[in-house]
Design an enzyme around this catalytic site. Structure first.
Site, short mmCIF file in Angstrom:
data_model
loop_
_atom_site.label_atom_id
_atom_site.label_comp_id
_atom_site.label_asym_id
_atom_site.label_seq_id
_atom_site.Cartn_x
_atom_site.Cartn_y
_atom_site.Cartn_z
N ASP A 177 -7.88 -8.26 -7.29
CA ASP A 177 -7.22 -6.97 -7.07
C ASP A 177 -6.23 -6.75 -8.22
O ASP A 177 -6.19 -7.53 -9.17
CB ASP A 177 -6.51 -6.93 -5.70
CG ASP A 177 -6.52 -5.52 -5.12
OD1 ASP A 177 -6.03 -4.61 -5.79
OD2 ASP A 177 -7.01 -5.35 -3.99
N HIS A 248 -8.85 -1.19 -8.59
CA HIS A 248 -8.15 -2.42 -8.20
C HIS A 248 -8.41 -3.51 -9.25
O HIS A 248 -8.72 -4.65 -8.91
CB HIS A 248 -8.59 -2.88 -6.81
CG HIS A 248 -8.01 -2.05 -5.70
ND1 HIS A 248 -6.71 -2.13 -5.30
CD2 HIS A 248 -8.58 -1.09 -4.91
CE1 HIS A 248 -6.48 -1.27 -4.31
NE2 HIS A 248 -7.61 -0.62 -4.06
N GLU A 312 -10.56 3.05 -3.24
CA GLU A 312 -9.32 3.51 -3.86
C GLU A 312 -9.36 3.43 -5.38
O GLU A 312 -8.53 2.76 -5.99
CB GLU A 312 -8.14 2.68 -3.32
CG GLU A 312 -7.94 2.85 -1.83
CD GLU A 312 -6.82 1.99 -1.26
OE1 GLU A 312 -6.20 2.43 -0.29
OE2 GLU A 312 -6.58 0.88 -1.78
C1 ACM Z 1 -8.80 -0.54 1.95
O1 ACM Z 1 -8.06 -0.65 2.92
N1 ACM Z 1 -8.32 -0.09 0.81
C2 ACM Z 1 -10.19 -0.89 2.00
#
Ligand code: ACM
Length: 544
Positions: A177, A248, A312
């Site tokens: 991440d 990420h 995201e």
């Molecule tokens: C997430 O909670 N961003 C998968």
């Protein structure tokens, strides 16, 4: 009379009880030797009795013995368990079925059987009973984020034991991440040398909070991963790795700036929480890098599914970068959503060429879904509906029900309260299959998992507090067929807490955190019901 959790499909009680003593013995069909060994270890740890283990096609003497037999007619993870005053018999078609039978058997003994050191002065009796059981869903999991806070191998192994205790069969490990890269990749050592460590960490949930001024990091060597995978496998649990892309990505980009967009790569993993604009560029060399990484990951993890994240991913860097816009034209793509879809499809093709299936968060639906992709539906139920209706498989993990890092009450003493209030009762209400799906579409729902993000969980004690007993409730929601009623569940859960106590789990008590479980002085992002509804609307609107 001890009760079982998860609640079994069928159980009847007969007369008398089985007593385990120093003279008891274990006997198993060769195909079930592994669950038999695990049972032997568990019983030895708690009782001090080392039961001799006989491995044979037929039991030589079944009196005073626990016998594991193969019965290929049973369901894949199903089992039969019979205890009588003379003996215990387990039947299963697979290792997993036998593991779950053994876990059910342990629940029939006094809760101290969950201890890791011998408990003196206990009569180890189990009531005479007959159980026939099988799980409702084949995917019963928990995701552990080992990036935001690193969990040393021994802690992961302990968590695996707790999953096994609840007959959960999948551990999804979130390995990369913005804030860190946690798996050694031999070909790219800087991923862990640079990406494995951040200089400090945001305290609290809101940007603008203080940072702690302390470095944080760690990673799993490939030997660590092999140990984790083997330990889980020997307990009926598959470990699904996650390598995040195309967003990420800050830890990876900090390690190898050529993976980033433009020339303003950060030099360290991110020290804050939230959604980060730093994403991978879309060059062929970056796809090649990710395929190389995934090749090493595939060699380490036998899991059929490999998770590639996909959530995201802000597109601002792609929008503003001239080279990315040129690449989109080269590829004949119309917008950044299509570009993300192209990116994910390229990775999906590589996984397929290695015989693995792509798993991704529900944002992979944006811009078109890769053929054969399986969707982790987290933003409410929209992802599950869209994917199942288009014939793709789904693992449900809606944030409003099974994000177990979310706060459990509005008490001011909750440690760093984030998200929306998610009580045990709410977690118990989890149903992975949206009611809108017809019977055929519903077959695409493989099951569900609870997610444990660790921005605000910096130790196993914190993990225990968030995970339990809500994960016990989720485990039953994923296992038990038929109607479920929280009123019926609650007393069984109360009994189950004694098992968690014996296992040394520092779960949350119903009346709130104990003083040492509070994290005073660190303010979090607390959401009202209205704020939560607006939040959900915002994130689901992104799917369209
Ligand atoms: C997430 O909670 N961003 C998968």
């Amino acid at each position: 009379m001890p009760t079982l959790l998860p609640r079994p499909a069928h159980q009847e009680f007969t007369d008398g009880e089985f007593e385990l003593t120093r003279d008891s013995a274990l006997s198993t069909h060769p195909d079930l030797a592994q669950p038999a060994q695990r049972l032997q270890e568990r019983l030895r740890a708690a009782t001090g009795f080392l039961l001799p283990l006989e491995v044979s096609e037929e039991a030589s003497d079944t009196s005073l013995a626990i016998r594991l037999d193969l019965d290929p007619a049973l369901a894949a993870e199903g089992f039969e368990l019979e205890t009588t005053p003379r003996a215990v018999r387990i039947a299963a078609a697979t290792d997993r079925g036998a593991h779950w039978a053994a876990q059910a058997l342990l629940q029939l003994f006094p809760a101290a059987v969950n201890r890791r050191s011998p408990a003196p002065g206990i009569r180890w009796t189990a009531p005479a009973t007959r159980v026939a059981d099988a799980p409702k869903f084949p995917w019963r999991g928990a995701m552990l984020d080992v990036v935001r806070h690193f969990a040393p191998t021994r802690d992961v192994l302990r968590f695996i034991d707790l999953l096994a205790m609840h007959r959960l069969n999948t551990l999804h490990l979130h390995l990369t991440d913005d804030q860190g890269w946690r798996v050694e990749i031999a070909r790219y050592p800087r991923l862990t040398e640079v990406g494995g460590w951040r200089p400090e960490t945001q305290l609290g949930a809101a940007h603008g909070s203080d940072t702690d001024g302390r470095p944080h990091g760690g990673f799993y060597t490939q030997d660590d991963i092999r140990e984790i995978v083997a330990y889980a496998g020997a307990r009926g649990i598959t470990v699904v790795p996650e390598i995040e892309l195309p967003g990420h990505a800050q830890a990876a980009v900090a390690a190898y700036p050529e993976l980033g967009v433009g020339d303003s790569a950060p030099t360290t993993p991110w020290t804050l929480w939230g959604i980060n604009p730093v994403i991978f560029n879309v060059e062929e060399s970056t796809i090649g890098f990710l395929c190389d990484v995934l090749d090493e990951v595939i060699d380490l993890f036998p899991s059929e599914y490999i998770c590639i994240g996909g959530d995201e991913c802000p597109k601002i860097q792609w929008v503003e970068d001239e080279r990315t816009q040129e690449r989109m034209r080269e590829l004949g793509l119309h917008d950044e959503e299509e570009l993300q879809s192209w990116f994910v499809s390229r990775i999906g093709q590589h996984l397929a060429s290695r015989g693995r299936k792509l798993l991704g968060w529900d944002e992979i639906l944006e811009g078109g879904l890769a053929d054969g992709a399986t969707v982790l539906s987290w933003r409410g139920r929209v992802g599950a509906l869209t994917a199942a209706r288009s014939g793709n498989d789904v693992v449900a993990c809606p944030e409003d029900t099974v994000y177990l890092d979310y706060r459990e009450s509005d008490l001011p003493s909750e440690p760093i309260p984030t998200g929306t209030v998610t009580t045990v009762e709410k977690a118990y209400s989890f149903d992975p299959v949206p009611a809108e799906l017809d019977a055929e579409q519903a077959t695409h729902v493989l099951g569900g998992q609870a997610n444990l993000w660790t921005e605000h969980i910096d130790s196993m004690r914190g993990l225990d507090y968030r995970a339990f007993p809500r994960l016990s409730a989720v485990a039953e929601a994923l296992w038990t067929t038929g109607d479920r009623d929280y009123e019926e569940f609650a007393p069984r859960l109360a009994e189950h807490l004694a098992r968690l106590d014996a296992a040394g789990v520092e779960y949350r008590h119903a009346d709130g955190p104990r003083p040492w479980q509070e994290r005073p002085g660190v303010s979090g992002r607390t959401r009202s019901v209205e704020e939560a509804a607006a939040h959900l609307a915002r994130i689901t609107a992104n799917i369209g």
